[in-house]
Design an enzyme around this catalytic site. Structure first.
Site, short mmCIF file in Angstrom:
data_model
loop_
_atom_site.label_atom_id
_atom_site.label_comp_id
_atom_site.label_asym_id
_atom_site.label_seq_id
_atom_site.Cartn_x
_atom_site.Cartn_y
_atom_site.Cartn_z
N ASN A 1 0.16 -2.02 -7.50
CA ASN A 1 -1.05 -1.19 -7.54
C ASN A 1 -1.10 -0.21 -6.36
O ASN A 1 -2.08 -0.14 -5.62
CB ASN A 1 -2.31 -2.05 -7.60
N HIS B 1 -2.50 -11.65 -13.50
CA HIS B 1 -3.78 -11.66 -12.79
C HIS B 1 -4.81 -12.07 -13.83
O HIS B 1 -5.16 -11.28 -14.70
CB HIS B 1 -4.05 -10.26 -12.23
N ASP C 1 -1.29 -6.76 -11.44
CA ASP C 1 -2.15 -7.42 -10.45
C ASP C 1 -3.25 -6.52 -9.91
O ASP C 1 -3.03 -5.36 -9.59
CB ASP C 1 -1.34 -7.94 -9.27
N ASP D 1 -1.30 -13.05 -1.28
CA ASP D 1 -2.12 -11.94 -1.78
C ASP D 1 -2.55 -11.04 -0.61
O ASP D 1 -3.67 -10.50 -0.60
CB ASP D 1 -3.34 -12.46 -2.55
N ASN E 1 -10.68 -11.22 -4.39
CA ASN E 1 -10.74 -11.52 -5.80
C ASN E 1 -9.47 -12.24 -6.22
O ASN E 1 -8.38 -11.70 -6.05
CB ASN E 1 -10.88 -10.22 -6.61
N HIS F 1 -6.84 -3.71 4.15
CA HIS F 1 -7.83 -2.65 3.96
C HIS F 1 -8.28 -2.19 5.34
O HIS F 1 -8.34 -2.97 6.28
CB HIS F 1 -9.05 -3.16 3.20
N ARG G 1 0.79 -1.25 0.00
CA ARG G 1 0.00 0.00 0.00
C ARG G 1 0.81 1.29 0.00
O ARG G 1 0.23 2.37 0.00
CB ARG G 1 -0.97 0.03 1.19
N HIS H 1 -2.71 -16.15 -7.82
CA HIS H 1 -3.92 -16.55 -7.09
C HIS H 1 -4.91 -17.46 -7.83
O HIS H 1 -6.01 -17.05 -8.16
CB HIS H 1 -4.66 -15.34 -6.52
#
Lengths: 427, 311
Positions: free
Chosen positions: A96, A181, A154, A307, A280, A311, A66, A234
């Site tokens: 990301n 991904h 990803d 993964d 996901n 959050h 993050r 994943h």
């Protein structure tokens, strides 16, 4: 300064197995000697590993740290700390972030932050396409020079087949690992959990298995066409596993990972609209869960990667369909994976292969516990029972469906470059 | 007997006995609405918030009238009038409402599970007024009340539900409720509108609308949402009407004395012809009347906490 890890049981498949002492000096492995055979100087620091497993440091090929951009969820420091606490000596940080890691500057920033944090090693994964847009290719050569170990968009698939083809070809020129991904978005169509009986009961739009496997099949075909190596992120469905198994039989250069949640939980965990069970790809059915376990045993799935997706409650304490995807993984992966050994799915050696040796080899690293190699080592108590308390994890976030679970097994000490970066409190 | 849970979130969490209690209570309530002075003081001093986060006229009005006939103070709150348009989260809205000490919160929301989330955050009883594609328990209760009124019993009756089963909270709640009360349920619709595993929900799946209507005592039509056309669930309203719409010819396959239901609002000429909607078999307006009674019963049982006999 000499450090000796003694009385432990070494599990380093393909290298050394059994009762060995490991001598460490200046961050590197100095000697590996049968237990008690060689006497070492009295001033050496001794780490007593009696009753513990001594394994090459665990490596997680798939985490989200993050930073930069969403430091309220996790930072490189808290993420690397959580990694060390979970027994990981190295993690691969997905691109990301905000901004996206699609430039050598961001890659360098991540490398620098990780070095300052000083817990687990952090290997940046850069984007395949600028801004994860699915459009233009990033500068893989420059990114590699800055420290990126792989490329991936990803979180999003590279939808355009031609762009994915060119990315794989272009990456090959730099020896850059491509992590895909796999998701056919047109078939996801607003789904927010596995398409199945549970979704029908709950009135939630489902995501069919083939939204994953169709893209797995496309990317396997592209790997075949281009001769590039493909790593599939994943994997969650039995159809994807079947495609991978066939591809490997044909000799395609492909590896694949799955996450602990896919071999531990099914979409039943979503009942009650638990957003901490939303990720996901989504949790699938028992049939898929069993297929994942079998594939880890037979090697169709090469590695376990978490993964890890922190959050905050801002993204999770909302309506189910509006909640963001992802769960924590770094501090639950080892105990959940050790359950596979207790269940007779994997041997301990296979487990170390899936969590340490194979991830290293996919990254082109040699992490044998051998003379001259960096002393990245994890000490595991496979039998320790403990209760997971989400709010007490080292991660900055607490989004785990395993809150309150009784876990068996944990990392009790993690060493990077011979330095202890995590030591479990007693009890 | 009283209800076990503080909330009415879905039909799944109600036992057959509880459903029976609610229907019995509702039958007494129906009489109140026929009096010249349609008001009883039973829930005086109770506060009921109608929190409708999704547009609704008929359901909200029905709840509102039910509350007022019981002398409760009802307050409406819509999405546009709430602070959620200003970015407040549902959790914060729940805590804010809770701080005003309501007795019951009726909630409609476009997200499945939103009322469940609300119920965990508030001490007030939460009644689900429809959540996404998940559940619409009060609609199911008023439908069962109507079937019982018109056919005497639910048990043993054959109910055909026709239309977009996949996206219908009404269908989900009714399949569960009707089978629980001893009816057999058969569903039909274009395969694009049948959800995964529908046959494992306790109902039969008919190959066509004609087959579903065959031998039915109740024919329940679902509203077809025209925007679904954009999602490729059907090609045209005309073709839908021909194959799945209810008309006289198709209804002839049903048992003698069969009733036709629709949760409203109807698309005349699409899922139901005007002849059927306005004909003697139609109980669509009785459903509306019974909706008020069923909701009065729920308010009574939740805020009064007693069954009708102990009053």
């Amino acid at each position: 300064m000499l450090t000796v890890i003694k009385n432990g049981t070494v599990v380093d498949p393909g290298n050394v197995l059994g009762d060995y002492d490991i001598w460490i000096e200046a961050g590197r492995i100095l000697r590996v000697t049968p237990r008690g055979e060689a006497s070492f100087p009295g001033d050496a620091e001794v780490i007593d590993a009696e009753g513990l497993l001594v394994v090459p440091g665990l490596i997680d090929l798939h985490v989200h740290l993050r930073e930069p951009g969403e430091e309220y969820k996790e930072t490189i420091e808290t993420g690397a700390h959580a990694a060390a606490a979970g027994g990981f000596t190295a993690v691969c940080a997905m691109p990301n972030t905000k901004p996206v890691n699609d430039s050598p500057e961001i890659t360098s920033f991540i490398v620098k932050q990780a070095k300052e944090a000083g817990y687990a090693r952090v290997y940046p994964v850069a984007a395949i396409t600028g801004g994860l847009s699915g459009g233009s290719l990033c500068e893989y050569g420059e990114l590699k020079k800055a420290g990126a170990v792989a490329i991936s968009d990803d979180g999003r698939p590279v939808e355009d087949g031609q762009i994915m083809r060119r990315a794989m070809e272009y990456a090959k020129g730099f020896g850059m690992l491509v992590i895909s991904h796999c998701e056919e978005l047109s078939l996801v169509a607003g789904g927010c959990m596995n398409e199945g009986l549970t979704a029908t009961h709950m009135g939630l739009a489902g995501i069919p298995n083939i939204s994953e496997s169709l893209m797995v099949i496309r990317d396997i075909s592209l790997a075949e066409l281009t001769g590039a190596h493909l790593h599939v992120a994943h994997v969650s469905t039995h159809e994807s596993i079947e495609a991978l198994r066939e591809a490997k039989k044909r000799g395609v250069s492909v590896t694949a990972e799955t996450g602990p949640h896919y071999f531990t939980l099914t979409d039943d965990a979503v009942k009650g609209y638990d957003t901490n069970a939303k990720m996901n790809p989504p949790l699938r059915t028992e049939r898929d869960r069993q297929a994942v376990r079998e594939a880890l045993a037979d090697g169709t799935l090469d590695i376990i990667a978490t993964d890890h997706a922190p959050h905050s409650i801002l993204e999770k304490e909302v309506e189910f369909n509006r909640a963001m995807n992802g769960i924590l993984g770094l501090e639950t992966s080892l105990p959940l994976s050790l359950a596979l050994v207790r269940d007779g799915v994997l041997t301990m050696e296979q487990l170390v292969t899936r969590m340490s040796k194979k991830p290293a080899s996919i990254l082109g690293l040699n992490n044998d516990l051998a003379v001259g190699n960096a002393a990245d080592i994890t000490l595991i108590d496979a039998d320790a029972e403990w209760t997971l308390v989400a709010s007490k994890l080292h991660s900055k976030s607490a989004n785990t469906p395993f809150d309150g679970w009784t876990m068996k097994g944990r990392a009790v000490r993690t060493l990077v470059d011979g330095k202890t970066v995590f030591e479990a409190a007693n009890g | 007997m009283i209800l076990r849970n503080k909330d009415i979130l879905d039909i799944e969490s109600l036992s057959a006995e509880e459903i029976g209690l609610i229907l019995d209570t509702a039958e007494r309530m129906r009489e109140i609405s026929q009096r010249p002075v349609k008001k009883v003081p039973t829930l005086r001093g109770k506060t009921i918030i109608l929190f409708f986060h999704e547009p609704s006229t008929r359901t909200k009005t029905s709840f509102d009238i039910a509350a007022k006939r019981m002398s409760a103070d009802s307050i409406s709150m819509g999405a546009s009038s709430s602070s959620m348009v200003k970015g407040e989260t549902l959790a914060d809205t729940a805590l804010t409402l809770e701080a005003m000490n309501p007795d019951i919160i009726v909630m409609r929301h476009s997200s499945a599970g939103a009322p469940h989330m609300m119920s965990k955050l508030v001490k007030a009883s939460v009644i689900n007024g429809g959540d996404g594609m998940h559940a619409h328990p009060t609609q199911s209760l008023l439908d069962m009340l109507t079937i019982r009124e018109k056919l005497g019993t639910i048990s043993g009756k054959r109910v055909a539900i026709i239309g977009d089963i996949a996206h219908s909270r009404v269908a989900r709640s009714n399949i569960n409720g009707l089978t629980k009360m001893g009816a057999s349920v058969v569903v039909a619709g274009p395969p694009t509108m049948l959800p995964f595993g529908i046959e494992r929900l306790g109902c039969e799946v008919a190959a066509s609308a004609d087959a579903a209507v065959e031998g039915a005592d109740v024919v329940m039509m679902l509203r077809i949402q025209k925007e679904r056309q954009e999602n490729f669930l059907f090609s045209s309203a005309r073709e839908y009407a021909l194959n799945y719409g209810m008309n006289r010819e198709r209804l002839l396959r049903a048992n003698e004395g069969a009733i036709v239901m629709h949760p409203g609002p109807m698309n005349r000429g699409v899922e139901i012809s005007s002849e059927i909607a306005d004909g003697p078999w139609s109980v669509i307006l009785d459903q509306v009347t019974n909706g008020v009674a069923a909701r009065m019963a729920l308010f009574y049982l939740l805020a009064g906490g007693r069954d009708a006999d102990s009053d």
